[in-house]
Design a protein around this motif. Structure first.
Motif, mmCIF file in Angstrom:
data_model
loop_
_atom_site.group_PDB
_atom_site.id
_atom_site.type_symbol
_atom_site.label_atom_id
_atom_site.label_comp_id
_atom_site.label_asym_id
_atom_site.label_seq_id
_atom_site.Cartn_x
_atom_site.Cartn_y
_atom_site.Cartn_z
ATOM 1 N N THR A 106 0.812 -1.131 0.114
ATOM 2 C CA THR A 106 0.102 -0.129 0.013
ATOM 3 C C THR A 106 1.005 1.281 0.028
ATOM 4 N N THR A 112 -7.817 2.620 -3.146
ATOM 5 C CA THR A 112 -8.766 2.479 -4.403
ATOM 6 C C THR A 112 -7.845 2.279 -5.439
ATOM 7 N N GLN A 115 -6.721 -1.391 -5.071
ATOM 8 C CA GLN A 115 -7.808 -2.167 -5.481
ATOM 9 C C GLN A 115 -8.065 -2.374 -7.050
ATOM 10 N N GLU A 119 -7.884 -5.676 -9.403
ATOM 11 C CA GLU A 119 -8.775 -6.013 -10.326
ATOM 12 C C GLU A 119 -8.218 -6.423 -11.727
ATOM 13 N N TYR A 130 -8.802 -11.760 -4.488
ATOM 14 C CA TYR A 130 -7.993 -11.132 -3.441
ATOM 15 C C TYR A 130 -9.065 -10.511 -2.389
ATOM 16 N N LEU A 132 -10.214 -7.981 0.649
ATOM 17 C CA LEU A 132 -9.822 -6.499 1.401
ATOM 18 C C LEU A 132 -10.091 -6.398 2.785
#
Lengths: 440, 304
Positions: A106, A112, A115, A119, A130, A132
């Motif tokens: 991170t 976002t 993510q 994706e 994955y 979260l």
């Protein structure tokens, strides 16, 4: 008597010498062993392609624990969970090697962005799923899981369970509970049932029930396997037209009895072989466990239970076999007999399920009557014996009724057989059958 | 004749299967040491009668006695039975199979083994002793089954169509065996619809048709009763006498001879003289006995 022996001997030797007998005797235990080994084999095949899961851990505390639960390699779990020997167990190994966990970085990007990146990787099939974990996951208990193949319920569930445990542990640590207390709290309950009988209190870890289950199961298996054999044996002489010669030499009842006994001896021979093989394996298994320091104890079962077990097993076997003999006497081909035999299986299954009401209320009127009806007695009476042993006269009465019924059914079958043999071709109606039993 | 001298006595026996009457009010007596032919067309009730004699099924009314006693399962051991429906255990060896059948008649295993060897040799199938039944030809199976019927040395032997499906050589072989058994004092019931064989070996016959007895007696008596006073004749010249003679009731012409049915009370010798006097050259003149076949056909078609 000599004639009966001659028939028993013929039925027995012909069948035991048959290739079919040898094949099933060897193959069935093998098949059973396969049932035991197959799941492990399947799992080990699966482990060839582990599931790649990326975890976005907002707390920074969960990932290590999660990997400890799901993945053994590359680095060992933060703490050793459970049994040390489990690591060497192939099934356990397969469980752990089926996941590869990766922690999403991170650093330098917002959640976002990460993510969106995940994706993309999911779409490109670089990863399989994955997870979260928002920063407040320890408080809210809310996590999100994304994956391509949602139908793989097993691994989804495993991840869920692992996450559950990891979060629970983390919460405990946050609440300043130390490792020792944690282990103590997690220990499972040692549940011991005790049977109160008239003679006083005795310990019973369900050994009696195991015996009842074994009895019911054994009866079920042997009736399934050997009912058809009895049916075939009764029809054999009809199809080959030997019946006429036999009936010019022996009474029908002698013939029918000889067939039943002969086939039953075959069944018992096979069961004995399996029993010995199983016993040897069990003994070996116990020794292996003992050598690894795992304590095993045989359930304590009174000797008398074994005697009753054998008696009621035989009772069940004979009562159901004579039903097959009865069908064999009515029909002309084995195929036809197979169709008619279906209700017998249903009866057998019902008798097995009566285990439940009888075990809940072994002294009720219902239980009493069920254990007196020959078709239900084997399971019902055994359940009563191991739960709340009824007076001896009830056990004796149940046995007498049962074996008399088997003899009576054999007699009826032999009457029908003798008359039916003379009228080839058509299947008789029920009233006709009654007439046949009365005449001849 | 007292009951003790009769091997099988069937007394006013009736047997029905539902609507169908298989045997109706049948009485017959089989004398010891004789071959009794139970004859009749298919479905006449022969097999049902035999099944009642061997105690497979019981008569509805009437009674059956064997060796002067009421039929029972003990007496079954003294009967040897070869049913019309042939059947052997397909996967058993010939010797095993025969020993099994012998044991069912209370013959000890050791005795059985000796007898099996003897019989297999007599019927010329010794080399098949250790073969399984399914490897045998139909004729050989039939011989094996014949042995199973005689292995326990029965006093009464019942053979239902024993020769059907056998070649002539084996028919002769078995015929000799049957006649030999008769010589040793056995009583034999022989059921068949092959009249030529019955004619050769039976002493007494009983003809069944449509569940009922239509004829019985020794072959001699029966034939005498059916003597039709007919002559097989072959002559050259003198034809005139045949058309004018009042001794003749009917003439049947065959290929190279004729059968002359004489008037009921005509003397064949007078007829022969007439022929010679008329100048005919007689090359064949033979009194013809009716064959069992003819009698069978006549009685059975009479009923229709």
């Amino acid at each position: 008597m000599n004639k009966l022996l001659a028939i028993v001997k013929r039925e027995y030797t012909q069948r035991v010498r048959a290739r079919m007998f040898i094949v099933t005797t060897v193959l069935l235990p093998f098949a059973m062993a396969m049932f035991g080994i197959a799941p492990a084999l399947v799992l080990s095949i699966e482990s060839g392609t582990p599931m790649r899961v990326v975890v976005l851990d907002g707390t920074g505390k969960i990932f290590g624990r999660l990997r400890g639960y799901l993945q053994a390699e590359p680095e060992p779990a933060t703490q050793d969970e459970g049994n040390p020997t489990a690591r060497n167990n192939p099934i356990e190994k397969a469980r752990q090697e089926s996941f590869v966990l990766e922690q999403a970085s991170t650093v330098g990007s917002s959640a976002t962005q990460v993510q969106a990146d995940l994706e993309r990787r999911l779409g490109a099939k670089e990863i399989d799923a994955y997870l979260l974990l928002p920063p407040d996951v320890l408080q809210s208990g809310r996590a999100q899981f994304f994956r391509r193949n949602t139908s793989d319920l097993i691994s989804t569930r495993r991840i869920q369970e692992a996450l559950d445990s990891a979060i629970r542990e983390q919460r405990l640590i946050d609440a300043h509970v130390d490792q020792q207390t944690m282990t103590n709290l997690a220990r499972s309950v040692d549940f011991e049932t005790t049977r109160i009988s008239g003679a006083g209190t005795e310990r019973d870890s369900g050994g009696g029930f195991i015996l009842v289950f074994a009895g019911g199961f054994l009866m079920y298996i042997s009736v399934l396997l050997y009912g058809q054999v009895v049916l075939g044996a009764v029809i054999e002489e009809k199809e080959t037209r030997i019946a006429e010669v036999l009936f010019s030499s022996v009474r029908p009842f002698t013939l029918m009895m000889g067939k039943l006994l002969g086939v039953s001896l075959v069944a018992l021979t096979q069961l004995a072989i399996w029993g010995l093989a199983f016993g040897a394996f069990a003994l070996y298994g116990v020794n292996v466990l003992a050598s690894k320091g795992i304590p095993t104890h045989m359930p304590a079962v009174p000797l008398m239970f074994f005697v009753y077990f054998v008696l009621f097993f035989l009772l069940g076997y004979f009562v159901y076999s004579t039903l097959y003999a009865l069908i064999g006497s009515v029909v002309t081909t084995a195929q036809e007999g197979g169709q008619l035999a279906f209700p017998i299986i249903i009866l057998l299954v019902i008798s097995f399920y009566l285990f439940l009401p009888v075990s809940r209320n072994p002294d009720s009127t219902l239980s009493f009557w069920l254990s007196m009806i020959p078709f239900f007695a084997p399971v019902s009476m055994l359940v009563r014996i191991v739960t709340q042993t009824p007076p001896f006269w009830q056990i004796a009465l149940s046995l007498v009724i049962g074996f008399s019924t088997a003899a009576l059914l054999t007699w009826v079958a032999s009457r029908i057989y003798r008359v039916g043999m003379l009228m080839y071709g058509k299947r008789p109606s029920i009233p006709e059958l009654f007439r046949w039993v009365r005449q001849s | 004749m007292t009951n003790n001298e009769i091997t099988v006595k069937v007394d006013h026996v009736t047997k029905t299967f539902g609507e169908f009457t298989a045997v109706k009010d049948l009485s017959l007596e089989v004398r010891p040491g004789r071959i009794f032919g139970l004859l009749g067309p298919n479905g006449a009730g022969k097999s049902t009668t035999i099944r009642m004699i061997v105690n497979i099924t019981a008569p509805d009314t009437g009674s059956i006695s064997l060796f002067g006693r009421k039929i029972s399962s003990q007496l079954q051991d003294r009967i040897g039975y070869l049913p019309e429906e042939r059947g052997l255990y397909k996967s058993m060896k010939v010797s095993e199979q025969l020993r099994f059948f012998a044991q069912l008649k209370n013959v000890s295993g050791k005795d059985a083994d000796q007898r099996i060897d003897r019989w297999l040799a007599q019927l010329k199938i010794s080399e098949w002793k250790l073969k399984k039944t399914r490897e045998l030809s139909k004729g050989m199976q039939q011989k094996v089954q014949f042995i199973s019927a005689v292995l326990h040395d029965p006093d009464l032997l019942i053979l239902d169509e024993p020769f059907s499906g056998l070649d002539p050589v084996n028919v002769d072989l078995l015929t000799d065996v049957v006649l030999e058994l008769k010589r040793t004092g056995k009583t034999i019931i022989f059921s068949t619809h092959q009249m030529n064989i019955a004619e050769k070996i039976c002493d007494d016959i009983c003809l069944l048709n449509r569940s009922q007895k239509v004829l019985e007696g020794s072959i001699r008596e029966v034939k005498k009763r059916f003597g039709r006073n007919s002559v097989a004749l072959r002559i050259e010249g003198g034809n005139g006498s045949l058309t004018t003679s009042d001794l003749i009731s009917k003439i049947e012409h065959h290929s190279d001879e004729m059968e002359v049915l004489l008037a009921p009370d005509a003397d064949p010798q007078v007829f022969l003289k007439q022929l010679i006097n008329s100048g005919a050259a007689v090359t064949k003149f033979e009194m013809v006995e009716p064959s069992l076949h003819d009698i069978f056909i006549e009685k059975v078609s009479e009923a229709r």
